[in-house]
Scaffold this active site. Sequence first.
Site, PDB file in Angstrom:
ATOM      1  CB  ILE A  39      73.940 -50.165 -97.354  1.00 19.71           C
ATOM      2  CG1 ILE A  39      73.809 -49.161 -98.810  1.00 19.71           C
ATOM      3  CG2 ILE A  39      72.771 -49.973 -96.637  1.00 19.71           C
ATOM      4  CD1 ILE A  39      73.951 -47.959 -98.670  1.00 19.71           C
ATOM      5  CE  LYS A  40      78.427 -49.494 -89.683  1.00 18.82           C
ATOM      6  NZ  LYS A  40      78.902 -48.722 -88.534  1.00 18.82           N
ATOM      7  CB  ILE A  41      72.837 -54.794 -93.329  1.00 18.74           C
ATOM      8  CG1 ILE A  41      72.180 -54.155 -94.609  1.00 18.74           C
ATOM      9  CG2 ILE A  41      71.550 -55.726 -92.717  1.00 18.74           C
ATOM     10  CD1 ILE A  41      72.097 -54.698 -95.669  1.00 18.74           C
TER      11      ILE A  41
ATOM     12  CB  ILE B  95      75.428 -44.554 -94.972  1.00 20.93           C
ATOM     13  CG1 ILE B  95      73.984 -43.857 -94.239  1.00 20.93           C
ATOM     14  CG2 ILE B  95      74.726 -45.308 -95.953  1.00 20.93           C
ATOM     15  CD1 ILE B  95      73.578 -42.583 -94.980  1.00 20.93           C
TER      16      ILE B  95
END
Length: 375
Positions: free
Chosen positions: A146-148, A115
């Site tokens: 966690i998408k960064i 996400i």
Amino acid sequence: MTDTASATTTPTAALSAAGVSIWLDDLSRELLDSGRLQELIDTRNVVGVTTNPTIFASALAKGEAYDAQVRELAAAGTDVTNAIFEITTADVQRACDVFRPIFDATAGYDGRVSIEVTPGAARDTQATITEAKALWAKVDRPNVMIKIPATKEGLPAITEAIAAGISVNVTLIFSLQRYAEVIAAYLTGLERAAEAGIDLSTIHSVASFFVSRVDTEIDKRLDAIGTDEAKALKSKAGIANARLAFQLFVEEMATERALSLQEKGANRQRPLWASTGVKSPDLPDTLYVVELTTHGVVNTMPGKTLEATFDHAEIHGDTVTGAYAEAKGTIDAIGSLGISIDEVTEQLENEGVDKFVVSWTELTETVTSALEGAK
């Protein structure tokens, strides 16, 4: 090919056997409610999911699967930002639970659901860190990532998240230079996590290297040049760039620095091939799957590409590790025509952030009107 074909005979099974983790680049409540996600796990060798603002905007714009939750949120007076947070994390929590058996069976290697932080945070390091920690805490599943985005501002946020023990999917990588910086940010985060006494084996990361968008932009420029030499190079840049990224991964994960972390239990940050749906009808629809097959990578596919792969992809084993020299030759030949790969990849990163901002605006408008309509 039918769904009942032997698990060892399907192209997706062959791809999986070749060492590629197949993730689905899609998620919606309908996919969860219908049981279709579990079906894809059972019949298509899917072992993970990636999401982004565009995917959620599309999911919320159609169907009635979100109506009940939207009514509850509207009744509670929830504002649009928090409503989006509640809706998207609820889907991701459920998907994480669906994939939990795979996560457990592979010791965290697969069974992952990603996400993304909001696009507005892409150019703001502190906002990215804050959002990453909030998403990690809210989803509260060990198999979430966690998408960064791999913007300049995203790099220190990647380090900070990894240092805090958060598993990260680094997204929007286009250039080898930026990819090298992403790997360095990951290793720095691991070093800090080790100092903090965090079990490094619990931290996983993938680096999402985008493929088809490179071809789309470079092909446009090759068409403008128009010579036979230029036309002969069309639709080759994306694969060449990705193969060189894999070479960089192999080299960087074998450095003394990386190996010393691996000896402490750290995981290698796997390359993930993103943007793997072909953009041109002239290209084979499984091009970015077949030509980027090698052990230890992820290929995240839109549903259409997944079905094409299952139906007729011809998997020939490793198509990456023996092709570095050819890949470099392709990029050099494009450069000799006056097309700067650095300029193209920088443009694509900026456009990537902008596209997600547009999608997020659409998502915000969709949820705003849904909240209004539910009152």
